[in-house]
Design an enzyme around this catalytic site. Structure first.
Site, PDB file in Angstrom:
ATOM      1  N   SER A   1      36.461 -13.084 -20.513  1.00 53.33           N
ATOM      2  CA  SER A   1      35.270 -13.625 -19.856  1.00 53.33           C
ATOM      3  C   SER A   1      35.453 -13.779 -18.351  1.00 53.33           C
ATOM      4  CB  SER A   1      34.921 -14.986 -20.465  1.00 53.33           C
ATOM      5  OG  SER A   1      36.007 -15.897 -20.313  1.00 53.33           O
TER       6      SER A   1
ATOM      7  N   ALA B   1      41.818 -15.739 -15.020  1.00 45.54           N
ATOM      8  CA  ALA B   1      42.385 -15.629 -13.671  1.00 45.54           C
ATOM      9  C   ALA B   1      41.309 -15.491 -12.599  1.00 45.54           C
ATOM     10  CB  ALA B   1      43.343 -14.441 -13.605  1.00 45.54           C
TER      11      ALA B   1
ATOM     12  N   GLY C   1      41.055 -15.814  -2.323  1.00 46.93           N
ATOM     13  CA  GLY C   1      40.774 -15.069  -1.100  1.00 46.93           C
ATOM     14  C   GLY C   1      39.391 -14.471  -0.993  1.00 46.93           C
TER      15      GLY C   1
ATOM     16  N   GLU D   1      43.097 -10.065   5.397  1.00 43.76           N
ATOM     17  CA  GLU D   1      44.295 -10.433   4.658  1.00 43.76           C
ATOM     18  C   GLU D   1      45.388  -9.397   4.894  1.00 43.76           C
ATOM     19  OE1 GLU D   1      43.017 -10.939   0.613  1.00 43.76           O
ATOM     20  OE2 GLU D   1      42.139 -12.900   1.011  1.00 43.76           O
TER      21      GLU D   1
ATOM     22  N   ASP E   1      47.154  -9.829 -23.590  1.00 46.73           N
ATOM     23  CA  ASP E   1      46.594  -9.561 -24.920  1.00 46.73           C
ATOM     24  C   ASP E   1      45.987  -8.163 -25.035  1.00 46.73           C
ATOM     25  OD1 ASP E   1      47.279 -12.206 -25.460  1.00 46.73           O
ATOM     26  OD2 ASP E   1      45.293 -12.953 -24.954  1.00 46.73           O
TER      27      ASP E   1
ATOM     28  N   HIS F   1      53.125 -12.977  -5.980  1.00 49.60           N
ATOM     29  CA  HIS F   1      52.445 -13.571  -4.823  1.00 49.60           C
ATOM     30  C   HIS F   1      53.503 -14.294  -3.995  1.00 49.60           C
ATOM     31  CE1 HIS F   1      49.686 -15.807  -2.312  1.00 49.60           C
ATOM     32  NE2 HIS F   1      48.682 -15.127  -2.825  1.00 49.60           N
TER      33      HIS F   1
ATOM     34  N   ARG G   1      52.033  -7.728   0.358  1.00 55.28           N
ATOM     35  CA  ARG G   1      52.634  -8.804  -0.433  1.00 55.28           C
ATOM     36  C   ARG G   1      54.043  -8.497  -0.922  1.00 55.28           C
ATOM     37  NH1 ARG G   1      47.463 -10.655  -4.162  1.00 55.28           N
ATOM     38  NH2 ARG G   1      46.353 -11.766  -2.511  1.00 55.28           N
TER      39      ARG G   1
ATOM     40  N   HIS H   1      52.174 -12.712 -10.088  1.00 57.44           N
ATOM     41  CA  HIS H   1      50.769 -12.900  -9.717  1.00 57.44           C
ATOM     42  C   HIS H   1      49.815 -11.867 -10.310  1.00 57.44           C
ATOM     43  CE1 HIS H   1      47.405 -14.270  -7.354  1.00 57.44           C
ATOM     44  NE2 HIS H   1      47.292 -13.129  -6.710  1.00 57.44           N
TER      45      HIS H   1
ATOM     46  N   GLU I   1      42.132  -6.246 -14.719  1.00 59.37           N
ATOM     47  CA  GLU I   1      43.592  -6.251 -14.631  1.00 59.37           C
ATOM     48  C   GLU I   1      44.255  -5.659 -15.873  1.00 59.37           C
ATOM     49  OE1 GLU I   1      47.158  -9.385 -13.352  1.00 59.37           O
ATOM     50  OE2 GLU I   1      45.079 -10.070 -13.476  1.00 59.37           O
TER      51      GLU I   1
ATOM     52  N   ARG J   1      49.327  -3.732  -5.247  1.00 62.91           N
ATOM     53  CA  ARG J   1      47.898  -3.996  -5.048  1.00 62.91           C
ATOM     54  C   ARG J   1      47.636  -4.519  -3.636  1.00 62.91           C
ATOM     55  NH1 ARG J   1      44.370  -8.849  -5.896  1.00 62.91           N
ATOM     56  NH2 ARG J   1      46.326  -9.990  -5.931  1.00 62.91           N
TER      57      ARG J   1
ATOM     58  N   SER K   1      41.311  -6.301  -6.245  1.00 63.67           N
ATOM     59  CA  SER K   1      41.217  -6.456  -7.701  1.00 63.67           C
ATOM     60  C   SER K   1      39.831  -6.891  -8.155  1.00 63.67           C
ATOM     61  CB  SER K   1      42.272  -7.447  -8.201  1.00 63.67           C
ATOM     62  OG  SER K   1      42.248  -8.628  -7.430  1.00 63.67           O
TER      63      SER K   1
END
Length: 528
Positions: free
Chosen positions: A10, A39, A45, A113, A214, A235, A281, A342, A366, A377, A382
Protein backbone atom coordinates in the site's frame (compact mmCIF):
# COMPACT_ATOMS: atom_id res chain seq x y z
CA UNK A 1 -12.35 -13.43 -2.54
CA UNK A 2 -12.31 -12.52 -6.23
CA UNK A 3 -10.99 -9.33 -7.81
CA UNK A 4 -9.90 -8.14 -11.21
CA UNK A 5 -6.60 -6.96 -9.75
CA UNK A 6 -4.94 -7.76 -6.41
CA UNK A 7 -2.20 -5.34 -5.31
CA UNK A 8 0.08 -6.52 -2.51
CA UNK A 9 1.42 -3.41 -0.80
CA UNK A 10 0.00 0.00 0.00
CA UNK A 11 2.89 2.36 -0.71
CA UNK A 12 3.12 4.91 -3.50
CA UNK A 13 3.72 2.27 -6.21
CA UNK A 14 0.73 0.13 -5.20
CA UNK A 15 -1.64 3.06 -4.75
CA UNK A 16 -0.58 4.51 -8.12
CA UNK A 17 -1.62 1.24 -9.78
CA UNK A 18 -4.86 1.05 -7.80
CA UNK A 19 -6.06 4.59 -8.51
CA UNK A 20 -5.26 4.27 -12.22
CA UNK A 21 -7.37 1.08 -12.50
CA UNK A 22 -10.22 1.59 -10.08
CA UNK A 23 -12.31 3.64 -12.47
CA UNK A 24 -13.34 0.49 -14.33
CA UNK A 25 -12.00 -2.48 -12.32
CA UNK A 26 -12.54 -4.17 -8.96
CA UNK A 27 -9.26 -3.76 -7.12
CA UNK A 28 -7.97 -5.14 -3.82
CA UNK A 29 -5.16 -3.36 -1.95
CA UNK A 30 -3.58 -5.75 0.54
CA UNK A 31 -1.50 -4.34 3.41
CA UNK A 32 0.10 -6.55 6.00
CA UNK A 33 -0.36 -3.84 8.59
CA UNK A 34 -2.04 -0.46 8.15
CA UNK A 35 -2.26 1.62 5.00
CA UNK A 36 0.43 4.06 6.17
CA UNK A 37 3.00 1.58 7.49
CA UNK A 38 5.22 1.27 4.40
CA UNK A 39 8.50 2.94 3.47
CA UNK A 40 6.83 5.53 1.21
CA UNK A 41 5.28 7.13 4.28
CA UNK A 42 8.75 7.70 5.75
CA UNK A 43 10.33 9.27 2.64
CA UNK A 44 11.51 12.75 3.58
CA UNK A 45 13.37 14.31 0.67
CA UNK A 46 11.03 14.39 -2.30
CA UNK A 47 10.56 13.33 -5.91
CA UNK A 48 13.09 14.07 -8.65
CA UNK A 49 11.77 15.36 -11.99
CA UNK A 50 12.70 17.95 -14.61
CA UNK A 51 10.37 20.83 -13.74
CA UNK A 52 12.47 23.90 -14.54
CA UNK A 53 13.75 25.27 -17.87
CA UNK A 54 17.28 25.58 -16.41
CA UNK A 55 17.27 21.79 -16.10
CA UNK A 56 16.88 19.17 -18.83
CA UNK A 57 16.03 15.52 -19.44
CA UNK A 58 19.64 14.96 -20.50
CA UNK A 59 20.94 16.39 -17.22
CA UNK A 60 18.68 14.16 -15.12
CA UNK A 61 19.53 11.08 -17.20
CA UNK A 62 23.26 11.86 -16.96
CA UNK A 63 23.13 12.34 -13.17
CA UNK A 64 21.30 9.01 -12.80
CA UNK A 65 23.77 7.13 -15.01
CA UNK A 66 26.76 8.57 -13.14
CA UNK A 67 25.33 7.69 -9.73
CA UNK A 68 24.44 4.21 -11.01
CA UNK A 69 28.09 3.35 -11.61
CA UNK A 70 27.62 2.52 -15.29
CA UNK A 71 25.07 -0.18 -14.52
CA UNK A 72 21.79 1.68 -15.16
CA UNK A 73 19.72 0.60 -18.14
CA UNK A 74 19.83 3.80 -20.20
CA UNK A 75 16.57 3.05 -21.99
CA UNK A 76 14.71 2.51 -18.71
CA UNK A 77 16.33 5.58 -17.18
CA UNK A 78 15.34 7.78 -20.11
CA UNK A 79 11.76 6.44 -20.13
CA UNK A 80 11.23 7.11 -16.44
CA UNK A 81 12.85 10.56 -16.53
CA UNK A 82 10.91 11.58 -19.66
CA UNK A 83 7.65 10.65 -17.93
CA UNK A 84 8.62 12.43 -14.72
CA UNK A 85 6.76 15.68 -15.30
CA UNK A 86 3.52 13.85 -16.20
CA UNK A 87 3.85 11.82 -12.99
CA UNK A 88 4.26 14.97 -10.90
CA UNK A 89 1.34 16.65 -12.64
CA UNK A 90 -0.80 13.59 -11.84
CA UNK A 91 0.15 13.86 -8.16
CA UNK A 92 -0.63 17.58 -8.20
CA UNK A 93 -4.03 16.75 -9.75
CA UNK A 94 -4.61 14.40 -6.80
CA UNK A 95 -4.06 17.47 -4.55
CA UNK A 96 -0.76 16.42 -2.97
CA UNK A 97 0.32 19.49 -0.95
CA UNK A 98 3.80 20.10 -2.32
CA UNK A 99 5.71 23.08 -0.87
CA UNK A 100 4.95 26.17 -2.95
CA UNK A 101 7.26 28.83 -4.32
CA UNK A 102 5.55 31.56 -6.30
CA UNK A 103 8.86 32.54 -7.91
CA UNK A 104 9.36 29.06 -9.42
CA UNK A 105 8.17 28.23 -12.94
CA UNK A 106 5.74 25.52 -11.85
CA UNK A 107 4.89 27.35 -8.62
CA UNK A 108 6.52 24.78 -6.34
CA UNK A 109 9.80 24.87 -4.43
CA UNK A 110 12.57 22.66 -5.80
CA UNK A 111 15.53 21.51 -3.71
CA UNK A 112 18.76 19.72 -4.57
CA UNK A 113 20.24 16.51 -3.20
CA UNK A 114 23.52 14.60 -3.49
CA UNK A 115 24.37 13.50 -7.04
CA UNK A 116 21.99 15.99 -8.70
CA UNK A 117 23.45 18.75 -10.86
CA UNK A 118 20.33 20.93 -10.59
CA UNK A 119 17.50 21.72 -8.21
CA UNK A 120 14.80 19.29 -9.31
CA UNK A 121 13.40 17.74 -6.12
CA UNK A 122 9.76 18.68 -5.59
CA UNK A 123 8.79 18.08 -1.98
CA UNK A 124 6.31 18.69 0.82
CA UNK A 125 8.62 20.27 3.41
CA UNK A 126 10.68 17.33 4.77
CA UNK A 127 7.83 14.81 4.90
CA UNK A 128 7.04 14.27 1.22
CA UNK A 129 6.23 10.58 1.50
CA UNK A 130 3.72 11.18 4.28
CA UNK A 131 2.03 14.00 2.36
CA UNK A 132 1.73 11.88 -0.79
CA UNK A 133 0.54 8.75 1.03
CA UNK A 134 -1.96 10.63 3.20
CA UNK A 135 -3.48 12.21 0.08
CA UNK A 136 -3.65 9.04 -2.03
CA UNK A 137 -4.72 6.75 0.80
CA UNK A 138 -7.73 8.97 1.49
CA UNK A 139 -8.76 8.59 -2.15
CA UNK A 140 -8.25 4.83 -1.97
CA UNK A 141 -10.40 4.52 1.16
CA UNK A 142 -13.22 6.49 -0.46
CA UNK A 143 -13.17 4.73 -3.83
CA UNK A 144 -16.12 2.34 -4.30
CA UNK A 145 -14.15 -0.04 -6.54
CA UNK A 146 -11.23 -0.51 -4.14
CA UNK A 147 -11.38 -3.05 -1.32
CA UNK A 148 -8.74 -2.39 1.28
CA UNK A 149 -7.55 -5.40 3.27
CA UNK A 150 -5.52 -4.29 6.29
CA UNK A 151 -3.63 -6.79 8.44
CA UNK A 152 -3.49 -9.32 5.60
CA UNK A 153 -0.02 -10.80 5.14
CA UNK A 154 0.69 -12.34 1.72
CA UNK A 155 2.00 -15.90 2.00
CA UNK A 156 2.59 -17.20 -1.53
CA UNK A 157 1.39 -16.75 -5.09
CA UNK A 158 -1.05 -19.20 -6.66
CA UNK A 159 0.52 -20.27 -9.95
CA UNK A 160 -0.48 -22.70 -12.70
CA UNK A 161 2.29 -25.00 -11.55
CA UNK A 162 0.97 -24.94 -8.00
CA UNK A 163 -2.43 -25.92 -9.38
CA UNK A 164 -0.92 -28.71 -11.45
CA UNK A 165 -2.15 -27.35 -14.78
CA UNK A 166 -0.26 -26.40 -17.95
CA UNK A 167 1.09 -22.89 -18.44
CA UNK A 168 3.00 -20.35 -16.40
CA UNK A 169 0.53 -17.90 -14.97
CA UNK A 170 -0.35 -16.27 -11.65
CA UNK A 171 -3.97 -16.61 -10.52
CA UNK A 172 -3.80 -14.76 -7.19
CA UNK A 173 -2.36 -15.46 -3.77
CA UNK A 174 -2.86 -16.86 -0.31
CA UNK A 175 -2.83 -14.39 2.57
CA UNK A 176 -2.96 -14.62 6.35
CA UNK A 177 -5.76 -12.57 7.91
CA UNK A 178 -3.73 -11.67 10.99
CA UNK A 179 -6.60 -10.46 13.15
CA UNK A 180 -8.83 -13.47 12.41
CA UNK A 181 -5.94 -15.93 12.46
CA UNK A 182 -7.07 -17.62 9.26
CA UNK A 183 -5.69 -17.98 5.75
CA UNK A 184 -7.73 -16.63 2.85
CA UNK A 185 -7.59 -17.31 -0.89
CA UNK A 186 -7.54 -14.23 -3.10
CA UNK A 187 -8.27 -14.86 -6.77
CA UNK A 188 -7.22 -12.20 -9.28
CA UNK A 189 -6.63 -12.14 -13.01
CA UNK A 190 -3.73 -9.77 -12.43
CA UNK A 191 -1.56 -9.62 -9.29
CA UNK A 192 0.80 -6.73 -8.52
CA UNK A 193 3.67 -7.00 -6.04
CA UNK A 194 4.38 -3.61 -4.48
CA UNK A 195 5.74 -4.71 -1.11
CA UNK A 196 8.80 -2.46 -0.97
CA UNK A 197 12.35 -3.47 -0.19
CA UNK A 198 14.21 -5.69 2.26
CA UNK A 199 15.99 -3.31 4.66
CA UNK A 200 14.98 -5.39 7.70
CA UNK A 201 17.41 -8.07 6.56
CA UNK A 202 20.01 -5.85 8.27
CA UNK A 203 20.37 -5.09 11.95
CA UNK A 204 20.43 -1.31 11.39
CA UNK A 205 18.05 0.17 8.83
CA UNK A 206 16.05 3.30 8.14
CA UNK A 207 13.21 1.11 6.85
CA UNK A 208 9.95 0.42 8.69
CA UNK A 209 9.29 -3.02 10.17
CA UNK A 210 7.29 -3.98 7.07
CA UNK A 211 10.37 -3.99 4.76
CA UNK A 212 11.02 -7.74 4.82
CA UNK A 213 11.39 -8.44 1.09
CA UNK A 214 8.05 -10.25 0.84
CA UNK A 215 7.37 -9.55 -2.84
CA UNK A 216 10.91 -10.43 -3.94
CA UNK A 217 10.83 -13.73 -2.03
CA UNK A 218 7.34 -14.65 -3.28
CA UNK A 219 8.23 -13.93 -6.91
CA UNK A 220 11.49 -15.92 -6.60
CA UNK A 221 9.64 -18.92 -5.16
CA UNK A 222 7.13 -18.65 -8.01
CA UNK A 223 9.91 -18.87 -10.60
CA UNK A 224 10.74 -15.25 -11.45
CA UNK A 225 14.24 -13.94 -12.02
CA UNK A 226 15.82 -11.35 -9.73
CA UNK A 227 18.67 -8.99 -10.52
CA UNK A 228 21.30 -6.82 -8.79
CA UNK A 229 20.39 -7.94 -5.27
CA UNK A 230 23.94 -7.21 -4.06
CA UNK A 231 23.33 -3.47 -4.39
CA UNK A 232 21.89 -2.43 -1.03
CA UNK A 233 22.01 1.31 -0.51
CA UNK A 234 23.08 2.38 2.95
CA UNK A 235 21.74 5.81 3.83
CA UNK A 236 24.75 7.71 5.13
CA UNK A 237 22.91 9.68 7.79
CA UNK A 238 20.62 7.83 10.15
CA UNK A 239 20.12 9.54 13.51
CA UNK A 240 22.42 7.94 16.10
CA UNK A 241 20.50 7.76 19.36
CA UNK A 242 19.54 4.76 21.51
CA UNK A 243 15.83 5.59 21.31
CA UNK A 244 15.62 6.91 17.75
CA UNK A 245 14.47 3.83 15.85
CA UNK A 246 15.02 4.04 12.08
CA UNK A 247 14.90 7.84 11.84
CA UNK A 248 16.89 9.13 8.88
CA UNK A 249 18.24 12.62 8.36
CA UNK A 250 17.25 13.57 4.81
CA UNK A 251 19.80 13.98 2.03
CA UNK A 252 18.28 17.44 1.59
CA UNK A 253 20.00 18.58 4.78
CA UNK A 254 23.34 18.20 2.97
CA UNK A 255 21.74 19.69 -0.14
CA UNK A 256 20.98 22.83 1.85
CA UNK A 257 24.53 23.17 3.19
CA UNK A 258 24.87 20.58 5.96
CA UNK A 259 28.51 19.59 6.66
CA UNK A 260 29.78 16.23 7.90
CA UNK A 261 32.31 16.50 10.73
CA UNK A 262 34.35 14.38 13.09
CA UNK A 263 33.77 14.72 16.86
CA UNK A 264 36.47 17.43 16.99
CA UNK A 265 34.63 19.48 14.38
CA UNK A 266 36.91 18.68 11.43
CA UNK A 267 35.30 18.13 8.03
CA UNK A 268 36.32 14.88 6.31
CA UNK A 269 34.30 14.55 3.09
CA UNK A 270 36.59 16.76 0.93
CA UNK A 271 39.36 14.17 1.53
CA UNK A 272 37.14 11.40 0.13
CA UNK A 273 35.52 13.05 -2.91
CA UNK A 274 35.75 16.38 -4.73
CA UNK A 275 31.95 16.75 -4.42
CA UNK A 276 32.32 16.53 -0.63
CA UNK A 277 28.93 16.36 1.12
CA UNK A 278 27.11 16.36 -2.24
CA UNK A 279 28.73 13.12 -3.43
CA UNK A 280 26.35 10.20 -4.09
CA UNK A 281 25.18 8.17 -1.13
CA UNK A 282 27.45 5.17 -1.61
CA UNK A 283 30.56 7.36 -1.46
CA UNK A 284 29.32 9.27 1.59
CA UNK A 285 28.27 6.07 3.40
CA UNK A 286 31.65 4.42 2.77
CA UNK A 287 33.48 7.55 3.89
CA UNK A 288 31.53 7.65 7.17
CA UNK A 289 32.04 3.90 7.68
CA UNK A 290 35.78 4.36 7.04
CA UNK A 291 36.13 7.24 9.51
CA UNK A 292 34.13 5.44 12.22
CA UNK A 293 36.21 2.26 11.95
CA UNK A 294 39.54 4.04 11.52
CA UNK A 295 39.06 6.25 14.58
CA UNK A 296 37.04 3.87 16.75
CA UNK A 297 34.21 6.37 17.18
CA UNK A 298 30.50 5.64 17.49
CA UNK A 299 29.26 8.18 14.95
CA UNK A 300 30.03 11.32 12.98
CA UNK A 301 28.14 14.62 13.00
CA UNK A 302 26.04 16.47 10.43
CA UNK A 303 26.12 20.20 11.09
CA UNK A 304 23.46 22.53 9.65
CA UNK A 305 23.53 24.93 12.61
CA UNK A 306 25.01 27.73 10.48
CA UNK A 307 21.60 28.13 8.81
CA UNK A 308 19.06 30.43 10.51
CA UNK A 309 16.64 28.68 12.86
CA UNK A 310 13.66 30.02 10.89
CA UNK A 311 15.08 28.44 7.74
CA UNK A 312 15.49 25.07 9.46
CA UNK A 313 11.97 25.15 10.92
CA UNK A 314 10.55 25.95 7.49
CA UNK A 315 12.54 23.44 5.42
CA UNK A 316 13.02 20.64 7.96
CA UNK A 317 10.16 20.84 10.44
CA UNK A 318 9.94 17.07 10.99
CA UNK A 319 13.68 16.63 11.49
CA UNK A 320 13.88 19.71 13.72
CA UNK A 321 11.00 18.53 15.91
CA UNK A 322 12.12 14.89 16.06
CA UNK A 323 15.67 15.79 17.04
CA UNK A 324 14.37 18.12 19.76
CA UNK A 325 12.49 15.14 21.22
CA UNK A 326 15.90 13.55 21.77
CA UNK A 327 17.47 16.72 23.16
CA UNK A 328 19.25 17.73 19.95
CA UNK A 329 18.68 21.31 18.74
CA UNK A 330 19.83 21.23 15.12
CA UNK A 331 19.86 25.04 15.00
CA UNK A 332 22.59 25.12 17.65
CA UNK A 333 24.44 21.80 17.54
CA UNK A 334 25.38 19.06 15.05
CA UNK A 335 23.34 15.88 14.59
CA UNK A 336 24.99 12.53 15.46
CA UNK A 337 24.61 10.17 12.47
CA UNK A 338 25.62 6.69 11.26
CA UNK A 339 24.95 4.77 8.02
CA UNK A 340 22.04 2.30 7.91
CA UNK A 341 20.54 -0.01 5.29
CA UNK A 342 18.12 2.09 3.30
CA UNK A 343 17.17 0.95 -0.21
CA UNK A 344 17.13 -2.29 -2.22
CA UNK A 345 18.36 -1.33 -5.71
CA UNK A 346 17.78 -4.79 -7.16
CA UNK A 347 14.62 -6.84 -7.23
CA UNK A 348 12.26 -8.82 -9.41
CA UNK A 349 13.15 -8.45 -13.08
CA UNK A 350 10.44 -6.51 -14.94
CA UNK A 351 9.92 -4.55 -18.12
CA UNK A 352 8.90 -0.88 -18.14
CA UNK A 353 5.27 -1.80 -17.47
CA UNK A 354 6.04 -3.93 -14.44
CA UNK A 355 5.58 -7.29 -16.20
CA UNK A 356 7.53 -10.18 -14.63
CA UNK A 357 8.48 -13.60 -16.04
CA UNK A 358 5.10 -14.96 -14.92
CA UNK A 359 1.99 -14.02 -16.91
CA UNK A 360 -0.53 -12.11 -14.81
CA UNK A 361 2.14 -11.06 -12.29
CA UNK A 362 3.59 -7.54 -12.06
CA UNK A 363 6.11 -5.92 -9.72
CA UNK A 364 6.46 -2.18 -9.13
CA UNK A 365 8.45 0.13 -6.88
CA UNK A 366 11.31 -1.04 -4.68
CA UNK A 367 10.26 -4.68 -5.15
CA UNK A 368 11.10 -4.47 -8.86
CA UNK A 369 14.27 -4.20 -10.91
CA UNK A 370 13.68 -2.00 -13.96
CA UNK A 371 17.31 -1.04 -14.49
CA UNK A 372 16.84 2.56 -13.30
CA UNK A 373 19.01 2.44 -10.20
CA UNK A 374 21.98 0.45 -11.47
CA UNK A 375 24.70 0.06 -8.85
CA UNK A 376 23.45 2.99 -6.77
CA UNK A 377 20.12 4.80 -6.60
CA UNK A 378 20.22 8.54 -7.23
CA UNK A 379 18.41 10.36 -4.43
CA UNK A 380 14.65 10.86 -4.92
CA UNK A 381 14.44 8.78 -8.10
CA UNK A 382 12.62 5.99 -6.26
CA UNK A 383 9.30 7.75 -5.68
CA UNK A 384 9.43 8.90 -9.31
CA UNK A 385 9.82 5.28 -10.43
CA UNK A 386 6.85 4.26 -8.25
CA UNK A 387 4.49 6.63 -10.03
CA UNK A 388 5.80 6.28 -13.58
CA UNK A 389 5.95 2.46 -13.59
CA UNK A 390 2.82 2.19 -11.46
CA UNK A 391 0.80 4.10 -14.05
CA UNK A 392 2.42 2.13 -16.88
CA UNK A 393 1.55 -1.15 -15.16
CA UNK A 394 -2.08 -0.09 -14.83
CA UNK A 395 -2.21 0.66 -18.54
CA UNK A 396 -0.56 -2.69 -19.37
CA UNK A 397 -3.10 -4.54 -17.23
CA UNK A 398 -5.98 -2.85 -19.03
CA UNK A 399 -4.43 -3.70 -22.39
CA UNK A 400 -3.88 -7.35 -21.39
CA UNK A 401 -7.58 -7.75 -20.65
CA UNK A 402 -9.45 -9.89 -18.17
CA UNK A 403 -10.20 -13.16 -19.94
CA UNK A 404 -7.71 -15.44 -18.19
CA UNK A 405 -9.98 -17.30 -15.77
CA UNK A 406 -8.31 -19.94 -13.53
CA UNK A 407 -8.86 -23.62 -14.31
CA UNK A 408 -11.73 -24.15 -11.88
CA UNK A 409 -12.06 -23.03 -8.24
CA UNK A 410 -8.79 -22.27 -6.48
CA UNK A 411 -7.98 -24.66 -3.64
CA UNK A 412 -8.11 -23.45 -0.06
CA UNK A 413 -4.94 -23.22 2.02
CA UNK A 414 -4.11 -26.65 3.47
CA UNK A 415 -3.40 -26.62 7.22
CA UNK A 416 -4.24 -30.28 7.83
CA UNK A 417 -0.64 -31.31 8.51
CA UNK A 418 0.52 -28.47 10.75
CA UNK A 419 0.07 -27.62 14.42
CA UNK A 420 0.39 -24.59 16.64
CA UNK A 421 3.99 -23.55 17.26
CA UNK A 422 5.32 -24.75 20.59
CA UNK A 423 8.43 -22.56 20.77
CA UNK A 424 8.11 -19.05 19.32
CA UNK A 425 11.59 -18.33 20.71
CA UNK A 426 13.01 -20.18 17.69
CA UNK A 427 11.59 -17.52 15.36
CA UNK A 428 12.85 -14.65 17.52
CA UNK A 429 16.33 -16.17 17.82
CA UNK A 430 16.67 -16.87 14.10
CA UNK A 431 15.39 -13.39 13.22
CA UNK A 432 18.07 -11.78 15.39
CA UNK A 433 20.86 -14.07 14.16
CA UNK A 434 19.97 -13.46 10.50
CA UNK A 435 20.05 -9.68 10.78
CA UNK A 436 23.29 -9.62 12.78
CA UNK A 437 25.17 -11.90 10.40
CA UNK A 438 24.03 -9.83 7.40
CA UNK A 439 25.19 -6.63 9.10
CA UNK A 440 28.57 -8.10 10.08
CA UNK A 441 29.35 -10.06 6.91
CA UNK A 442 27.38 -8.45 4.06
CA UNK A 443 27.46 -4.76 4.98
CA UNK A 444 29.01 -1.64 3.44
CA UNK A 445 32.45 -3.26 2.93
CA UNK A 446 32.64 -6.95 1.92
CA UNK A 447 35.24 -9.71 1.55
CA UNK A 448 35.13 -13.18 0.01
CA UNK A 449 35.66 -14.77 3.43
CA UNK A 450 32.81 -12.82 5.02
CA UNK A 451 30.46 -13.71 2.16
CA UNK A 452 31.36 -17.40 2.39
CA UNK A 453 30.69 -17.35 6.13
CA UNK A 454 27.36 -15.66 5.54
CA UNK A 455 26.43 -18.22 2.88
CA UNK A 456 27.20 -21.14 5.19
CA UNK A 457 25.30 -19.74 8.17
CA UNK A 458 22.35 -18.71 6.01
CA UNK A 459 22.13 -22.23 4.60
CA UNK A 460 21.78 -23.66 8.11
CA UNK A 461 19.27 -20.99 9.09
CA UNK A 462 17.27 -21.49 5.92
CA UNK A 463 16.94 -25.24 6.53
CA UNK A 464 15.85 -24.66 10.11
CA UNK A 465 13.33 -21.97 9.19
CA UNK A 466 11.82 -23.99 6.34
CA UNK A 467 11.48 -27.05 8.58
CA UNK A 468 9.72 -24.88 11.14
CA UNK A 469 7.48 -23.43 8.40
CA UNK A 470 6.54 -26.94 7.19
CA UNK A 471 5.39 -28.10 10.63
CA UNK A 472 3.65 -25.16 12.25
CA UNK A 473 0.81 -22.77 11.47
CA UNK A 474 1.95 -19.57 9.85
CA UNK A 475 2.26 -16.32 11.77
CA UNK A 476 3.35 -12.86 10.64
CA UNK A 477 6.78 -13.21 12.27
CA UNK A 478 7.35 -16.63 10.69
CA UNK A 479 6.30 -15.44 7.23
CA UNK A 480 8.59 -12.42 7.44
CA UNK A 481 11.49 -14.54 8.67
CA UNK A 482 10.98 -17.03 5.83
CA UNK A 483 11.03 -14.21 3.29
CA UNK A 484 14.05 -12.52 4.88
CA UNK A 485 16.20 -15.65 4.79
CA UNK A 486 15.33 -16.19 1.11
CA UNK A 487 16.20 -12.59 0.26
CA UNK A 488 19.39 -12.66 2.36
CA UNK A 489 20.52 -15.73 0.43
CA UNK A 490 19.88 -13.91 -2.86
CA UNK A 491 21.91 -10.90 -1.69
CA UNK A 492 24.86 -13.10 -0.75
CA UNK A 493 24.69 -15.16 -3.94
CA UNK A 494 24.60 -12.00 -6.06
CA UNK A 495 27.49 -10.45 -4.12
CA UNK A 496 29.62 -13.57 -4.58
CA UNK A 497 29.00 -13.50 -8.32
CA UNK A 498 30.32 -9.94 -8.70
CA UNK A 499 34.13 -10.04 -8.98
CA UNK A 500 34.60 -6.28 -8.83
CA UNK A 501 33.75 -3.22 -6.77
CA UNK A 502 31.03 -1.06 -8.26
CA UNK A 503 28.64 1.45 -6.74
CA UNK A 504 27.16 0.11 -3.52
CA UNK A 505 29.05 -3.19 -3.70
CA UNK A 506 32.58 -2.68 -2.38
CA UNK A 507 34.86 -5.71 -2.02
CA UNK A 508 38.32 -5.61 -0.48
CA UNK A 509 39.24 -8.70 -2.49
CA UNK A 510 38.06 -7.20 -5.79
CA UNK A 511 38.69 -3.43 -5.45
CA UNK A 512 38.90 -2.76 -9.20
CA UNK A 513 35.94 -1.92 -11.46
CA UNK A 514 35.63 -4.07 -14.57
CA UNK A 515 35.57 -2.27 -17.94
CA UNK A 516 32.15 -3.69 -18.84
CA UNK A 517 29.19 -3.30 -16.47
CA UNK A 518 26.78 -6.23 -16.38
CA UNK A 519 23.77 -6.84 -14.12
CA UNK A 520 23.82 -9.95 -11.94
CA UNK A 521 20.72 -11.96 -12.87
CA UNK A 522 19.66 -15.00 -10.83
CA UNK A 523 17.11 -17.52 -12.13
CA UNK A 524 15.39 -20.11 -9.89
CA UNK A 525 16.37 -23.68 -10.62
CA UNK A 526 12.98 -25.03 -9.62
CA UNK A 527 9.61 -23.37 -10.05
CA UNK A 528 7.39 -23.85 -7.01
Amino acid sequence: MKFDVAIVGSGLAGLSVALNLAGTRRVAVIAKRSLMDGASNHAQGGIAAVLDSADSIENHVSDTLIAGGGLCDEGATRYIVENGRAAIEWLISQHVPFTKDDAAELGFHLTREGGHSHRRIIHAADATGHAVLATLSERVRRHPNITFLEDHHAIDLITSERLGVPGQRCHGLYALDVKQGRTVTIEAQHTVLATGGAGKVYLYTTNPDTATGDGIAMAWRAGCRVSNMEFIQFHPTCLFHPYAKSFLISEAVRGEGGLLKLPDGTRFMPAHDERAELAPRDIVARAIDFEIKKRGIDCVYLDISHQPEAFLREHFPTIHARCLEFGIDIAREPIPVVPAAHYTCGGVVTDLAGRTDLAGLYAVGETAYTGLHGANRLASNSLLECVVIGRAAAQAIETAGFDAAPPGPLPAWDESRVSDADEEVVVAHNWDELRRLMWNYVGIVRTDKRLERAKHRLSLLRDEIHEYYANFRVSRDLLELRNLVDVASLIVKSAQSRRESRGLHFSRDWPQTLPKALPSVLAPRVRR
